[in-house]
Write an enzyme that holds these catalytic residues in place. Sequence first.
Site, PDB file in Angstrom:
ATOM      1  N   SER A 183       0.832  -1.215   0.000  1.00 53.18           N
ATOM      2  CA  SER A 183       0.000   0.000   0.000  1.00 53.18           C
ATOM      3  C   SER A 183       0.862   1.260   0.000  1.00 53.18           C
ATOM      4  O   SER A 183       0.347   2.365   0.201  1.00 53.18           O
ATOM      5  CB  SER A 183      -0.924   0.002   1.222  1.00 53.18           C
ATOM      6  OG  SER A 183      -0.181  -0.102   2.413  1.00 53.18           O
TER       7      SER A 183
ATOM      8  N   ASN B  91      -3.506  -3.800  12.070  1.00 55.76           N
ATOM      9  CA  ASN B  91      -4.936  -3.625  11.771  1.00 55.76           C
ATOM     10  C   ASN B  91      -5.535  -2.442  12.528  1.00 55.76           C
ATOM     11  O   ASN B  91      -6.258  -1.626  11.958  1.00 55.76           O
ATOM     12  CB  ASN B  91      -5.716  -4.906  12.093  1.00 55.76           C
ATOM     13  CG  ASN B  91      -5.268  -6.075  11.234  1.00 55.76           C
ATOM     14  OD1 ASN B  91      -4.493  -5.890  10.292  1.00 55.76           O
ATOM     15  ND2 ASN B  91      -5.739  -7.277  11.548  1.00 55.76           N
TER      16      ASN B  91
ATOM     17  N   THR C 253     -38.208  25.903 -14.496  1.00 53.88           N
ATOM     18  CA  THR C 253     -38.445  24.478 -14.257  1.00 53.88           C
ATOM     19  C   THR C 253     -38.319  23.828 -15.631  1.00 53.88           C
ATOM     20  O   THR C 253     -38.650  24.463 -16.647  1.00 53.88           O
ATOM     21  CB  THR C 253     -39.846  24.197 -13.669  1.00 53.88           C
ATOM     22  OG1 THR C 253     -40.824  24.671 -14.592  1.00 53.88           O
ATOM     23  CG2 THR C 253     -40.051  24.877 -12.322  1.00 53.88           C
ATOM     24  N   HIS C 254     -37.799  22.626 -15.675  1.00 50.84           N
ATOM     25  CA  HIS C 254     -37.570  21.943 -16.960  1.00 50.84           C
ATOM     26  C   HIS C 254     -36.656  22.768 -17.874  1.00 50.84           C
ATOM     27  O   HIS C 254     -36.711  22.648 -19.090  1.00 50.84           O
ATOM     28  CB  HIS C 254     -38.893  21.651 -17.672  1.00 50.84           C
ATOM     29  CG  HIS C 254     -39.938  21.030 -16.794  1.00 50.84           C
ATOM     30  ND1 HIS C 254     -40.086  19.665 -16.643  1.00 50.84           N
ATOM     31  CD2 HIS C 254     -40.858  21.598 -15.968  1.00 50.84           C
ATOM     32  CE1 HIS C 254     -41.074  19.425 -15.783  1.00 50.84           C
ATOM     33  NE2 HIS C 254     -41.542  20.578 -15.354  1.00 50.84           N
TER      34      HIS C 254
ATOM     35  N   SER D  12      -8.915  28.239 -26.286  1.00 52.43           N
ATOM     36  CA  SER D  12      -8.742  27.125 -27.216  1.00 52.43           C
ATOM     37  C   SER D  12      -7.380  27.225 -27.879  1.00 52.43           C
ATOM     38  O   SER D  12      -6.866  28.318 -28.088  1.00 52.43           O
ATOM     39  CB  SER D  12      -9.855  27.172 -28.260  1.00 52.43           C
ATOM     40  OG  SER D  12      -9.477  26.473 -29.421  1.00 52.43           O
TER      41      SER D  12
ATOM     42  N   LYS E 206     -11.932  32.044 -28.103  1.00 58.12           N
ATOM     43  CA  LYS E 206     -12.677  31.258 -27.128  1.00 58.12           C
ATOM     44  C   LYS E 206     -12.330  31.574 -25.678  1.00 58.12           C
ATOM     45  O   LYS E 206     -11.168  31.770 -25.327  1.00 58.12           O
ATOM     46  CB  LYS E 206     -12.423  29.754 -27.346  1.00 58.12           C
ATOM     47  CG  LYS E 206     -13.103  29.150 -28.548  1.00 58.12           C
ATOM     48  CD  LYS E 206     -14.642  29.182 -28.474  1.00 58.12           C
ATOM     49  CE  LYS E 206     -15.241  28.353 -27.380  1.00 58.12           C
ATOM     50  NZ  LYS E 206     -15.375  26.941 -27.708  1.00 58.12           N
TER      51      LYS E 206
ATOM     52  N   ASN F 164     -13.531  29.537 -22.308  1.00 60.90           N
ATOM     53  CA  ASN F 164     -14.307  28.355 -21.908  1.00 60.90           C
ATOM     54  C   ASN F 164     -14.365  28.219 -20.381  1.00 60.90           C
ATOM     55  O   ASN F 164     -13.386  28.509 -19.697  1.00 60.90           O
ATOM     56  CB  ASN F 164     -13.672  27.089 -22.496  1.00 60.90           C
ATOM     57  CG  ASN F 164     -13.672  27.115 -24.014  1.00 60.90           C
ATOM     58  OD1 ASN F 164     -14.581  27.653 -24.641  1.00 60.90           O
ATOM     59  ND2 ASN F 164     -12.630  26.550 -24.606  1.00 60.90           N
TER      60      ASN F 164
ATOM     61  N   GLU G 274     -16.419  22.882 -15.708  1.00 57.69           N
ATOM     62  CA  GLU G 274     -16.541  21.573 -16.362  1.00 57.69           C
ATOM     63  C   GLU G 274     -15.752  20.499 -15.613  1.00 57.69           C
ATOM     64  O   GLU G 274     -16.235  19.380 -15.395  1.00 57.69           O
ATOM     65  CB  GLU G 274     -16.034  21.669 -17.801  1.00 57.69           C
ATOM     66  CG  GLU G 274     -16.863  22.574 -18.681  1.00 57.69           C
ATOM     67  CD  GLU G 274     -16.234  22.745 -20.055  1.00 57.69           C
ATOM     68  OE1 GLU G 274     -15.372  23.635 -20.199  1.00 57.69           O
ATOM     69  OE2 GLU G 274     -16.566  21.984 -20.966  1.00 57.69           O
TER      70      GLU G 274
ATOM     71  N   TYR H 218     -10.744  -8.012  10.020  1.00 60.31           N
ATOM     72  CA  TYR H 218      -9.907  -7.363   9.010  1.00 60.31           C
ATOM     73  C   TYR H 218      -9.710  -8.300   7.829  1.00 60.31           C
ATOM     74  O   TYR H 218      -9.497  -9.500   7.994  1.00 60.31           O
ATOM     75  CB  TYR H 218      -8.531  -6.975   9.593  1.00 60.31           C
ATOM     76  CG  TYR H 218      -7.641  -6.315   8.542  1.00 60.31           C
ATOM     77  CD1 TYR H 218      -7.730  -4.956   8.293  1.00 60.31           C
ATOM     78  CD2 TYR H 218      -6.750  -7.069   7.776  1.00 60.31           C
ATOM     79  CE1 TYR H 218      -6.955  -4.359   7.308  1.00 60.31           C
ATOM     80  CE2 TYR H 218      -5.970  -6.476   6.797  1.00 60.31           C
ATOM     81  CZ  TYR H 218      -6.088  -5.124   6.567  1.00 60.31           C
ATOM     82  OH  TYR H 218      -5.315  -4.533   5.589  1.00 60.31           O
TER      83      TYR H 218
ATOM     84  N   GLN I 237      -7.304  -2.644   2.330  1.00 57.84           N
ATOM     85  CA  GLN I 237      -6.181  -1.824   1.875  1.00 57.84           C
ATOM     86  C   GLN I 237      -6.515  -1.154   0.535  1.00 57.84           C
ATOM     87  O   GLN I 237      -6.099  -0.022   0.276  1.00 57.84           O
ATOM     88  CB  GLN I 237      -4.931  -2.704   1.729  1.00 57.84           C
ATOM     89  CG  GLN I 237      -3.750  -2.001   1.089  1.00 57.84           C
ATOM     90  CD  GLN I 237      -2.519  -2.889   1.083  1.00 57.84           C
ATOM     91  OE1 GLN I 237      -2.054  -3.318   2.140  1.00 57.84           O
ATOM     92  NE2 GLN I 237      -1.998  -3.181  -0.089  1.00 57.84           N
TER      93      GLN I 237
HETATM   94  N1  ARG Z   1      -1.443  -2.264   4.589  1.00 62.33           N
HETATM   95  C1  ARG Z   1      -2.621  -2.582   5.330  1.00 62.33           C
HETATM   96  C2  ARG Z   1      -3.799  -1.675   4.955  1.00 62.33           C
HETATM   97  O1  ARG Z   1      -3.609  -0.657   4.383  1.00 62.33           O
HETATM   98  C3  ARG Z   1      -2.313  -2.382   6.754  1.00 62.33           C
HETATM   99  C4  ARG Z   1      -2.518  -3.236   7.841  1.00 62.33           C
HETATM  100  C5  ARG Z   1      -2.930  -4.625   7.894  1.00 62.33           C
HETATM  101  N2  ARG Z   1      -2.179  -5.589   7.190  1.00 62.33           N
HETATM  102  C6  ARG Z   1      -2.268  -6.918   7.393  1.00 62.33           C
HETATM  103  N3  ARG Z   1      -1.605  -7.677   6.633  1.00 62.33           N
HETATM  104  N4  ARG Z   1      -3.015  -7.419   8.323  1.00 62.33           N
HETATM  105  O2  ARG Z   1      -4.922  -2.045   5.206  1.00 62.33           O
END
Ligand code: ARG
Length: 493
Positions: free
Chosen positions: A25, A112, A157-158, A279, A285, A287, A292, A319, A324
């Site tokens: 992560s 966790n 409206t509309h 543009s 232009k 814009n 947008e 968990y 993640q």
């Molecule tokens: N990298 C994990 C997450 O972002 C963090 C913790 C838990 N990881 C695990 N292998 N139990 O959720």
Amino acid sequence: MHRDLLRRGRLSDDRTGEVMHFLSSMTADHWIAEMDIQVDMAHLLMLREKEIIGEDAARALMGALLSFHEDGVPEEAYDECFEDIHAGKEAALIARVGEEFGGRLHMGRSRNDEVATCIRMRLREELLGCMAAVCDLRRVLLDLAAAHRETIMPGFTHLQHAQPTTLAHHLLAYEAAFGRDFGRLADAYGRVNECPLGAAAFASTGYPIDRAMTAGLLGFERPMGNSMDAVATRDFALESLSACTVMMTNASRLCEEMVVWSSAFVRFVQLADGYSSTSSIMPQKKNPDTAEIMRAKAGTVAGALAGATTITKGLPMSYNRDLQELTPHLWRGVAAARESLVVLAGMLSTATFDTDRMAAESDRGFSTATELADVLVREYGLPFRTAHSVVGRAVKQGALDLATLEAAAEEVAGLSLTERGLTAERVAAALDPAISVAERNAIGGPAPDETARAVAARNTDLAADEAATAGLAKAIETALARLVDEARRLAEA
Ligand code: ARG
């Protein structure tokens, strides 16, 4: 360093780079790296307070944590050989102070509860940023409304001209919606600000930890009540994204209007150059690109919510690593919402409204016909449905003058309006957009005296919301400053 210590025991470390990248992560973990240090500090202070960790180990660890706090988590902790910043930072701490001390920080917790705590802390900041931004936007809307109470414009409206209203009334409608968005964010904030730390993997821990202490040190309202729920739930992320999604639909509708209003067909508004683009081929232009892009960001945020809910919905307790994959959706969604609101406030406060164009359009297409029908009811005794038919028939004839109305009344209802006293002057007054608007002074209406009252009332509510946001931010700031003070005291003891 570059070695995932978590794999030293049970697992071999022969993974490909692709697998490491797939599992890690790290690319999103920069969002929570700073919080992870604060979580470590609080946990360590508690371990020491409860005498779960010895003085020397605590002092050495806190010294290293303070240096990470001041200089940032070392670069090598972000290597994708680690699953996440938690593992990378633990390895960096051990590299710094040795495993005899550094290997003791993870007592009584798990990644966790660690990651859930970090996410909640960062999300608190993001929500407070969104809440402040939506307040700033509401302030812009209220200031514009106060300045445009007499600015007559067509209401739709509309997307068809319907009845005249005022620009103030139109802007107050958006302010009301953003006020509810503030409420949804604030409501979500209350549930985000509960502390999972100490839940460990899910089953709590046998160490004599003090969860109230760590929760307090980190500025949380309270520890979460159930340790399984604490690590398993991401409903706090879903409801934050949900609040952001609803808010962005409001922002997107306003942006859609800015796009339509700035077109040459309508010309109700000119966006400032700073919020427009040109543009590459058409030199003439201008814009409305910010509007947008923001309309599209609403889709990005809704997509983040859809991704997050879909990831969560099939997960058993407690968990699961799927979670993640949810976190980047959370950051993408809240960041897009927050920056959108800041830009929207700037776009509106620098826009130029063409009040002459609005006035010129305000009685197009017989848009005061409703008021005329109401006058026939209130002053000349017709049932509303009859008046509706009479005026509708006159519109079909192409004119709302006395003669056409008289003929229509005869045709539709066999009655004479002139015999009941209707005059050409009364018809003309009923068709005047300004008079029609001024009549509409019930609560929430467009009459200038009613919008004056509304602006004042909404300003009072806004001031309370601003004060509440500042109070929440101050409480977090104070708690985290005290946390670092206490960390220093321990390190220097
Ligand atoms: N990298 C994990 C997450 O972002 C963090 C913790 C838990 N990881 C695990 N292998 N139990 O959720």
